[in-house]
Each structure stands twice: as C-alpha cells, then as structure tokens.
Design a protein around this motif. Structure first.
Motif, PDB file in Angstrom:
ATOM      1  N   MET A 147      18.559  32.527  17.202  1.00  0.00           N
ATOM      2  CA  MET A 147      19.152  33.700  17.821  1.00  0.00           C
ATOM      3  C   MET A 147      18.969  33.571  19.327  1.00  0.00           C
ATOM      4  O   MET A 147      17.906  33.197  19.800  1.00  0.00           O
ATOM      5  CB  MET A 147      18.457  34.963  17.297  1.00  0.00           C
ATOM      6  CG  MET A 147      19.040  36.236  17.843  1.00  0.00           C
ATOM      7  SD  MET A 147      18.176  37.729  17.278  1.00  0.00           S
ATOM      8  CE  MET A 147      18.358  37.637  15.526  1.00  0.00           C
ATOM      9  N   TYR A 151      19.863  36.739  24.462  1.00  0.00           N
ATOM     10  CA  TYR A 151      20.712  37.916  24.651  1.00  0.00           C
ATOM     11  C   TYR A 151      20.753  38.754  23.377  1.00  0.00           C
ATOM     12  O   TYR A 151      20.588  39.966  23.417  1.00  0.00           O
ATOM     13  CB  TYR A 151      22.124  37.482  25.061  1.00  0.00           C
ATOM     14  CG  TYR A 151      23.089  38.640  25.187  1.00  0.00           C
ATOM     15  CD1 TYR A 151      22.985  39.528  26.258  1.00  0.00           C
ATOM     16  CD2 TYR A 151      24.076  38.862  24.226  1.00  0.00           C
ATOM     17  CE1 TYR A 151      23.852  40.604  26.384  1.00  0.00           C
ATOM     18  CE2 TYR A 151      24.941  39.934  24.342  1.00  0.00           C
ATOM     19  CZ  TYR A 151      24.840  40.794  25.412  1.00  0.00           C
ATOM     20  OH  TYR A 151      25.687  41.863  25.521  1.00  0.00           O
ATOM     21  N   LYS A 152      20.960  38.082  22.236  1.00  0.00           N
ATOM     22  CA  LYS A 152      21.014  38.778  20.944  1.00  0.00           C
ATOM     23  C   LYS A 152      19.653  39.411  20.638  1.00  0.00           C
ATOM     24  O   LYS A 152      19.562  40.535  20.158  1.00  0.00           O
ATOM     25  CB  LYS A 152      21.417  37.798  19.848  1.00  0.00           C
ATOM     26  CG  LYS A 152      21.509  38.378  18.486  1.00  0.00           C
ATOM     27  CD  LYS A 152      22.888  38.792  18.171  1.00  0.00           C
ATOM     28  CE  LYS A 152      22.957  39.101  16.679  1.00  0.00           C
ATOM     29  NZ  LYS A 152      24.095  39.839  16.333  1.00  0.00           N
ATOM     30  N   ASN A 210      18.705  43.393  20.094  1.00  0.00           N
ATOM     31  CA  ASN A 210      17.944  43.921  18.959  1.00  0.00           C
ATOM     32  C   ASN A 210      16.737  44.734  19.422  1.00  0.00           C
ATOM     33  O   ASN A 210      16.415  45.761  18.829  1.00  0.00           O
ATOM     34  CB  ASN A 210      17.496  42.785  18.035  1.00  0.00           C
ATOM     35  CG  ASN A 210      18.629  42.257  17.192  1.00  0.00           C
ATOM     36  OD1 ASN A 210      19.621  42.943  16.947  1.00  0.00           O
ATOM     37  ND2 ASN A 210      18.503  41.023  16.762  1.00  0.00           N
TER      38      ASN A 210
END
Length: 119
Positions: A1, A4-5, A9
């Motif tokens: 991941m 940024y992701k 989250n």
C-alpha cells in the motif's frame, strides 16, 4: 500500500473515531453498529502496512482507548438501567416493610388493574 493510501486510511480512521466519540457522548449507540465494519476494515488495512509515523499511530491508539472507555461507561449504564427495571418489576407485586420486631416482611399487592363498570 502506498504512503498516500496509508495516509488516507489514517485520516479516515481518525475521522471515524471522532464520529464514534460523538455518537457515544450523544447516546446514539445505534450508529455504532454501522461504524464497526468500517472501523475494522481501516484498522486491518493499517495493520498490514509498516508505518514510520509513530506519533500519528499513537494518537489513533489514544482515541481508540478513549472511545473504549466511553463504550464501557455506556454499557455499564445500560446494565444499571436493566438491573433497576428488573428490580422495579419484581417489587411491583409486593411491598417490603419492617415489623416492630425489626424483621423484613413482604406484603403481597393485588396487581389486577382492571376496572369494574357498574350501571
């Protein structure tokens, strides 16, 4: 991941924890069941990624623990209400009093609440 992701989250979980806190403080406990799947998914996603931003994770941990304390308090309140209602149901059919000898006595009370009509 990607970072940024992962950051998305973290932000989503932070917002959800604030929403959960608001629901707990306002007594909107029914909203918690809708939040649980989202909360679990976000935590699972974050657990699968190594993080360098320890202070952010510690902040989330503090919020999770804070909300857990609020939830524990809400559950304790619900248990107290349930216990009180059970006591009231039990006492509705009797009257407890003490005799001149100091011993507790139970006096049965007629719980028939029907109305007799006379012409």
């Amino acid at each position: 991941m990607s970072d940024y992701k992962s950051e998305l989250n973290v932000d989503a979980l932070d917002a959800l924890l604030e929403e959960e806190r608001t629901a707990l403080l306002s007594g909107a406990l029914d909203k918690l069941t809708d939040m649980l799947p989202r909360k679990e998914a976000l935590i699972d996603a974050l657990n699968g990624v190594p993080h360098a931003d320890i202070p952010t994770l510690q902040s989330l941990d503090i919020k999770v623990k804070r909300n857990q304390l609020l939830l524990d308090g809400a559950l304790e309140g619900i248990r107290n209400v349930a216990e009180r209602l059970a006591t009231l149901r039990r006492l509705r059919g009797s009257l407890e009093t003490y005799g001149s000898d100091g011993k507790k006595r139970n006096i049965g009370v007629d719980t028939d609440h029907s109305v007799e009509k006379r012409a």
